[in-house]
Design a protein around this motif. Sequence first.
Motif, PDB file in Angstrom:
ATOM      1  N   GLU A 260       0.678   3.423   7.993  1.00  0.00           N
ATOM      2  CA  GLU A 260      -0.302   4.118   7.167  1.00  0.00           C
ATOM      3  C   GLU A 260      -1.635   3.372   7.125  1.00  0.00           C
ATOM      4  O   GLU A 260      -1.669   2.149   7.007  1.00  0.00           O
ATOM      5  CB  GLU A 260       0.281   4.221   5.754  1.00  0.00           C
ATOM      6  CG  GLU A 260      -0.447   5.119   4.813  1.00  0.00           C
ATOM      7  CD  GLU A 260       0.342   5.253   3.509  1.00  0.00           C
ATOM      8  OE1 GLU A 260       1.173   6.169   3.428  1.00  0.00           O
ATOM      9  OE2 GLU A 260       0.147   4.421   2.601  1.00  0.00           O
ATOM     10  N   GLU A 610      10.019  -2.918  -3.732  1.00  0.00           N
ATOM     11  CA  GLU A 610       9.812  -2.041  -2.584  1.00  0.00           C
ATOM     12  C   GLU A 610      10.218  -0.609  -2.925  1.00  0.00           C
ATOM     13  O   GLU A 610      11.192  -0.381  -3.651  1.00  0.00           O
ATOM     14  CB  GLU A 610      10.659  -2.527  -1.396  1.00  0.00           C
ATOM     15  CG  GLU A 610      10.500  -1.686  -0.141  1.00  0.00           C
ATOM     16  CD  GLU A 610      11.422  -2.128   0.983  1.00  0.00           C
ATOM     17  OE1 GLU A 610      10.912  -2.757   1.928  1.00  0.00           O
ATOM     18  OE2 GLU A 610      12.638  -1.843   0.917  1.00  0.00           O
ATOM     19  N   ARG A 622       7.129   0.716   1.342  1.00  0.00           N
ATOM     20  CA  ARG A 622       5.952   0.383   0.544  1.00  0.00           C
ATOM     21  C   ARG A 622       6.262  -0.843  -0.325  1.00  0.00           C
ATOM     22  O   ARG A 622       7.110  -0.775  -1.213  1.00  0.00           O
ATOM     23  CB  ARG A 622       5.559   1.562  -0.329  1.00  0.00           C
ATOM     24  CG  ARG A 622       5.353   2.848   0.475  1.00  0.00           C
ATOM     25  CD  ARG A 622       4.801   3.960  -0.392  1.00  0.00           C
ATOM     26  NE  ARG A 622       4.556   5.172   0.385  1.00  0.00           N
ATOM     27  CZ  ARG A 622       3.511   5.366   1.171  1.00  0.00           C
ATOM     28  NH1 ARG A 622       2.618   4.423   1.286  1.00  0.00           N
ATOM     29  NH2 ARG A 622       3.356   6.494   1.830  1.00  0.00           N
ATOM     30  N   ASN A 640      -0.918  -0.185  -6.971  1.00  0.00           N
ATOM     31  CA  ASN A 640       0.396   0.164  -6.430  1.00  0.00           C
ATOM     32  C   ASN A 640       0.636   1.656  -6.677  1.00  0.00           C
ATOM     33  O   ASN A 640       1.520   2.066  -7.422  1.00  0.00           O
ATOM     34  CB  ASN A 640       1.486  -0.690  -7.077  1.00  0.00           C
ATOM     35  CG  ASN A 640       1.462  -2.115  -6.564  1.00  0.00           C
ATOM     36  OD1 ASN A 640       1.482  -2.346  -5.358  1.00  0.00           O
ATOM     37  ND2 ASN A 640       1.400  -3.073  -7.483  1.00  0.00           N
ATOM     38  N   PHE A 642       0.938   5.446  -4.639  1.00  0.00           N
ATOM     39  CA  PHE A 642       1.345   5.878  -3.304  1.00  0.00           C
ATOM     40  C   PHE A 642       1.505   7.403  -3.239  1.00  0.00           C
ATOM     41  O   PHE A 642       1.887   8.042  -4.223  1.00  0.00           O
ATOM     42  CB  PHE A 642       2.689   5.240  -2.918  1.00  0.00           C
ATOM     43  CG  PHE A 642       2.739   3.759  -3.137  1.00  0.00           C
ATOM     44  CD1 PHE A 642       2.063   2.900  -2.280  1.00  0.00           C
ATOM     45  CD2 PHE A 642       3.450   3.220  -4.197  1.00  0.00           C
ATOM     46  CE1 PHE A 642       2.098   1.532  -2.477  1.00  0.00           C
ATOM     47  CE2 PHE A 642       3.500   1.851  -4.402  1.00  0.00           C
ATOM     48  CZ  PHE A 642       2.816   1.001  -3.541  1.00  0.00           C
TER      49      PHE A 642
END
Length: 815
Positions: A260, A610, A622, A640, A642
């Motif tokens: 990404e 994660e 992630r 953080n 997403f």
Amino acid sequence: MKRVFVVTHTHWDREWYTTFEVYRQRLSILLSQLVSILKTEDTFRHFHLDGQTVVLEDFVENDGTKEEFFELVRRGKIAVGPWYVLPDEFLISGESFIRNYLYSQQVAKRFNVPLSRVAYLPDMFGHNAYTPTILKGLGMEWAVVWRGVDDVKGTSFVWSSPMGEAIDTVYLVHSYSNAAHWGQDEEHFKSHLLSEAKLLTSLDPENEPLLMNGTDHEMPRPDVGKILKEISNEEMKFVHASLEEYVSRLKKPRESLSGELRSPKRAPILKDVLSARIWEKLMQYEAERLYLHYVEPLFATAKLGGIDLPLESLWYGWKLILQCHPHDSLCGCSVDEVHKNVQDRLARAINHGKAILVRALLEMCGKPVDKMGITLFNPTESEYDGVVELNVRLPEGEWRLVSQDGRPIECVLFPTEDVQKDLNTLIDFYSHPSTIDVFKDQGRWYRCFLKTPVQGLSFKQLSFVHGERQKAGTFESIFTIQQNGTLKAKHDGKSLENLCYVEDVEDVGDEYNYSYACKEKYDSKNCIAEIETLIDSSFFKRVEARFSLEVPAQIAADRKSRSRQTVSIPFRFVYTFHRDMKRVDVDVFFNNTAKDHRMSVVFPLKGLSELISDGYFGPVKRSIQKLEGDYSSWSELPENQFPTYWFVSVPQYRMTIVPKGLREVFVDEKGLHLTILRSVGWLSRNDLITRPGHAGPGFETPQAQGLGEHKASFSILLHDDYDIENVYKAVRECAIAPLAVQARFEKLPRIDIGVEKGFLSAFKPSEEGVILRLFCPDGSEPSMKTTRRAIEVDFAEEPLSEKTKIKHVKTWLIH
């Protein structure tokens, strides 16, 4: 002497701070001027029309077919495509991205023009981890990107997906506007061109600089070619050129990036568009799900049976959906009137999709024999054995449900007055010769819930017969509802409490970015909920928890605190528990009465390191970062936070959340948050803590506050055996239930295709046959079986080559 390549272009936002119809007239003026320039200015060699072909349709609808213009495209003086529109990459599926290209091919064929082979992606708000997979599968050799890139020193790199598919990529270090003329006088423009060329040369001495001479809706300068000749010198020769010419001169990139591209360090990625006007994201999810998992598979099934349904009707629906995919449209960052149009297109696409779905059923199955039964269609590769829910209308009396061989089916019927005009009504409407028969009183409406296994890629028919219904049973779920309306469960040796509480915080941001003022938070953990069991059967249970959350009415006048006036936001959490699985489905109904705030559902999971979510054709890992550095020089504060499409999974807790159209998750000290609403009143502001400066015009957008009724849905899955294949299988069963209609038909089709390994990504008709696409999220090779003739093809539905071969994604053309 170093050559400096100058590509004249315009970046064409089809709708943004004004409406499409207003922009279209500027497009007409621009293209008419462009034709005149190319006819009269020999030094003006080429124009890049922003990588889109929707502009061709828009131009022709307004101006008619201008052969002069199209001849210039055919001669290579104007580049169009390869895309129909420039889509946001995180709010759509990979299959939609591929439909975008396939429809662009149709537009190009209609106007007899070539498509550019450069994957131009100049202004997306970051890039999906599996975009290289899409580009390789379409046969592209070079991509062009800007936002989201980090840790690259030069102006090109090799970009790879998590599975290894790679594409050479041009990095627009200073954006797609690094050589726009901005209406400057000639001397300032010349100075700007020279300084940018020198700066890029110093950044990347090995490659020749690329100057993008254009910006949003910018008209070309007729004298740009003349100016380039005048500023050329012994050190640098400025060349008016195309992107194709530029990439043909590039060396193989030395640097590489994987996955990404979503770093906000160098350019703002405007990450909170994931939750702006969230109700539109839910409509988009419904539209994509309808076409990809129900309409296309039924059209494909019909084609396998020798029935050629009009592909034009399928593409008409896709066209409406695709026109909502540009970032200013689907991302929710335009003026209010634009979003009325977006919602109208999506509603039309959904209505059209349901209509052609029913017509496809009737073409394949014949007219209904009667209404005393249910027909199911499972469009996935695996057996489904969950709950199916639909409306049915039955004569007075006691009824039970049986299979074709007479075996009883677990079923409960609940009388209802809340009847939506659904697919059953369309079946009546299309199959009766007189419409008066459609509206006859045919009994009582029920909400029907049933549980029966349905094989993958198959139809199944059930019948209602007279008889006493099964006695209601009950079961114990792993989940229990606490007094405050949240969930509690014990799983994998861990005690999970307060799952699904609501948190509310101020949002003084705009449609692009969340921003805070005082971080004054309210939550529902101390609320007392009214809890009511709605359904208690032997195979599923539905319970409702009602409470209200008191929050500030809006931000204070100084925008530094929340107002003292408060309002009450009523919530209904409807939980559906399942007998045979560790899963709960959650529907959240609420009436938003506040402004300038963000609401999320919280899963208080401690110590998260994660997450795993999904990209187009596989998982994306992630890492949760400790964001404690100095980010004052960054274009946007990192968080953080997403994107997610089908799921976000938490390996530490063996838990997966299926968001069903909600697109944003974030992690803080309290755990994992799923955003259910973000209320803001501005397209852009320049006083945000989280992003310096404007991201667009500073227009007010009161409808982006989202006042009124809302519904958000998601599911929670707990896994005993945690691996990525089990996650995908559980998620797909949760998100793609069988199609169910009340009718018994003359015949049911049989699909003579089986999936041996992998998950179904596409099952759709094409001009030449049926396209079947499978993927394996663990990186292994998918396989299928059929008695028909099948050949492997690429994503563009052309014969497969080594260049377009992808190990974990395979596509077949089946005749």
